[in-house]
Design a protein around this motif. Structure first.
Motif, short mmCIF file in Angstrom:
data_model
loop_
_atom_site.label_atom_id
_atom_site.label_comp_id
_atom_site.label_asym_id
_atom_site.label_seq_id
_atom_site.Cartn_x
_atom_site.Cartn_y
_atom_site.Cartn_z
N VAL A 182 0.69 -1.11 0.08
CA VAL A 182 0.11 -0.02 -0.10
C VAL A 182 0.80 1.30 0.10
N TYR A 183 2.21 1.25 0.15
CA TYR A 183 2.79 2.19 0.04
C TYR A 183 3.65 2.37 -1.36
N ASP A 184 3.99 3.72 -1.86
CA ASP A 184 4.52 3.72 -3.19
C ASP A 184 5.82 3.10 -3.37
N VAL A 212 1.67 -18.33 -5.34
CA VAL A 212 2.02 -16.95 -4.74
C VAL A 212 1.07 -15.82 -5.24
N GLY A 213 1.22 -14.70 -4.42
CA GLY A 213 0.49 -13.50 -5.03
C GLY A 213 0.96 -12.33 -4.11
N PHE A 214 -0.10 -11.48 -4.31
CA PHE A 214 0.22 -10.28 -3.43
C PHE A 214 -1.28 -9.52 -3.06
N THR A 215 -1.25 -8.67 -2.19
CA THR A 215 -2.54 -7.98 -1.84
C THR A 215 -2.27 -6.55 -1.89
N GLY A 216 -3.23 -5.55 -1.85
CA GLY A 216 -3.39 -4.35 -1.43
C GLY A 216 -4.56 -3.68 -1.74
N HIS A 223 -0.55 -1.56 -7.45
CA HIS A 223 -0.69 -2.63 -8.17
C HIS A 223 -0.21 -2.83 -9.36
N LEU A 224 -0.25 -1.83 -10.24
CA LEU A 224 0.47 -1.80 -11.51
C LEU A 224 1.79 -1.76 -11.45
N LYS A 225 2.34 -1.21 -10.50
CA LYS A 225 3.95 -1.12 -10.53
C LYS A 225 4.43 -2.47 -10.03
N MET A 226 3.77 -3.12 -9.19
CA MET A 226 3.98 -4.59 -8.77
C MET A 226 3.99 -5.52 -10.13
N LYS A 252 -11.21 -0.75 -13.06
CA LYS A 252 -11.24 -0.12 -14.32
C LYS A 252 -9.46 -0.48 -14.77
N GLN A 253 -8.79 -0.22 -13.89
CA GLN A 253 -7.19 -0.33 -14.16
C GLN A 253 -6.48 -1.41 -13.78
N VAL A 254 -6.86 -2.07 -12.88
CA VAL A 254 -5.87 -3.32 -12.46
C VAL A 254 -6.98 -4.80 -12.86
N LEU A 255 -7.91 -5.05 -12.71
CA LEU A 255 -8.76 -6.20 -13.07
C LEU A 255 -8.56 -6.82 -14.61
N PRO A 256 -8.67 -5.83 -15.51
CA PRO A 256 -8.76 -6.21 -17.03
C PRO A 256 -6.99 -6.51 -17.35
N GLU A 257 -6.08 -6.11 -16.47
CA GLU A 257 -4.70 -6.46 -16.66
C GLU A 257 -4.38 -7.87 -16.25
#
Length: 372
Positions: A182-184, A212-216, A223-226, A252-257
């Protein structure tokens, strides 16, 4: 590893675990083909159905269900299938221990296979209670917990993994996720040399973790940076609800990716975190949960702190029918005004939902000392 008094139960399952670790080793050598790997997954978790066609929509069901059953969905490209509803682990620390155990066991018996948790939830109490509840039922569960390094190194991560395994009384974790990105600068810290990402790889090599995965929950850009590191994540957990589409939208921004990459999306905060929009009478539990479950996700995490809430959500899941695109757009439009200032998604705009361990690693005062 399991506690000493569980040695007999663990020993009974030892051949299965050793066989799985052996298969992992052979797969790394390229000895086993896809067909055998799929068969192995069935042997490991006969209750989790497998379908080799992982390029289908995450919301498609690989096997038909009977009326009244909890829907099941593919977990991205992993080849396993899980319940469309996930039991959230944090809220297991709210009721007394006997009720928390009953919540887990009743959920499992009802067909909720996906179990959420995290190393830091209630200072380990959530994992301990789930571990007790899973005794004799481990084969029914897809167990996920989270590693909570918040920028600390691989060594800390591996120590946390061993603690999680002991608390959960299991030899392996089905899904291990990096918690609360959650931090930049979190992505840079996680991917730094000696960071937590190396622990994810090591845990898989050791056979202690399957996926494995990640959350935020803070910002789609993080998320997109990860994802920009192109690490082969199996899952990503993100906030998805009827307000998100109109405000700093993960939908709109992460789910499609994620869908494009075949990464399983795990939805959370379907009711806005602590149910504020429900309490305010803005939206009903049924509409909010149905909208979240209608998105192209593998499963939706639901925080459940009582048997009453569990049974309420089970009824919604059992009678679930996806919203049509028109219905979903109508929902987005209906709540756009409420969403515009982020009042029902404070996890994006404030530190209210940021855990104390993460705050400490980033130099912020603990949650107990501040209101937001």
């Amino acid at each position: 590893m399991p506690d000493a008094h569980d040695d007999n139960a663990a020993e009974n399952r030892r051949p299965e675990i050793l066989n799985w670790k052996r298969r992992q080793f052979l797969q790394r050598l390229g000895v086993l083909g896809a067909g055998v790997a799929i068969a192995d997954r069935i042997l490991l978790h006969p209750h989790l159905q497998v379908n080799a066609e992982t390029n289908l929509s995450p919301t498609s069901q690989a096997t038909p269900i009977k009326p009244g059953e909890i829907p099941r969905r593919k977990l991205g490209r992993t080849g396993v299938e899980v319940s469309a509803l996930t039991l959230g682990g944090f809220h297991l620390g709210v009721p007394n221990e006997p009720e928390a155990i009953r919540i887990v066991q009743e959920a499992l018996d009802a067909g909720v296979t996906f179990m959420d948790n995290a190393w830091e939830y209630n200072e380990g109490v959530s994992e301990q209670r789930m571990g007790k509840a899973l005794q004799g039922r481990r084969d029914k569960a897809f167990v996920m917990t989270k590693v909570c390094t918040h920028g600390r190194d691989r060594k800390v991560a591996m120590q946390q993994l061993e603690q999680s395994l002991r608390r959960l009384k299991t030899d392996y974790i089905d899904l291990w996720q990096v918690h609360e990105v959650v931090y930049d600068n979190d992505p840079e810290r996680h991917f730094a040399k000696g960071g937590v990402m190396e622990a994810l790889d090591e845990a898989k090599r050791q056979g202690k973790v399957r996926f494995v995965g990640f959350t935020g929950h803070k910002d789609p850009a993080i998320h997109l940076k990860m994802l920009s590191y192109d690490y082969p994540f199996d899952t990503v957990q993100l906030p998805l609800n009827c307000f998100d589409a109109s405000f700093r939208s993960f939908e709109k921004q992460v789910l499609p990716e994620l869908n494009k990459r075949g990464i399983a999306a795990i939805g959370m905060k379907s009711l806005g975190g602590e149910g504020e929009p429900i309490k305010a009478g803005v939206v009903t539990v049924q509409e909010a949960l149905r909208y979240a479950m209608s998105l192209p996700v593998a499963t939706t995490v639901s925080g459940i702190d009582s048997l009453q809430v569990l049974r309420q959500n089970l009824n919604i899941a059992r009678g679930f029918t996806p919203m049509t695109p028109e219905e979903m757009q109508a929902v987005r439009s209906r709540y756009a005004t409420y969403a515009a200032d982020g009042r029902f998604e404070l996890y994006k705009t404030s530190k209210k939902y940021d855990g104390s361990p993460g705050r400490e690693q980033h130099g912020f005062p603990p949650k107990e000392q501040v209101e937001t």
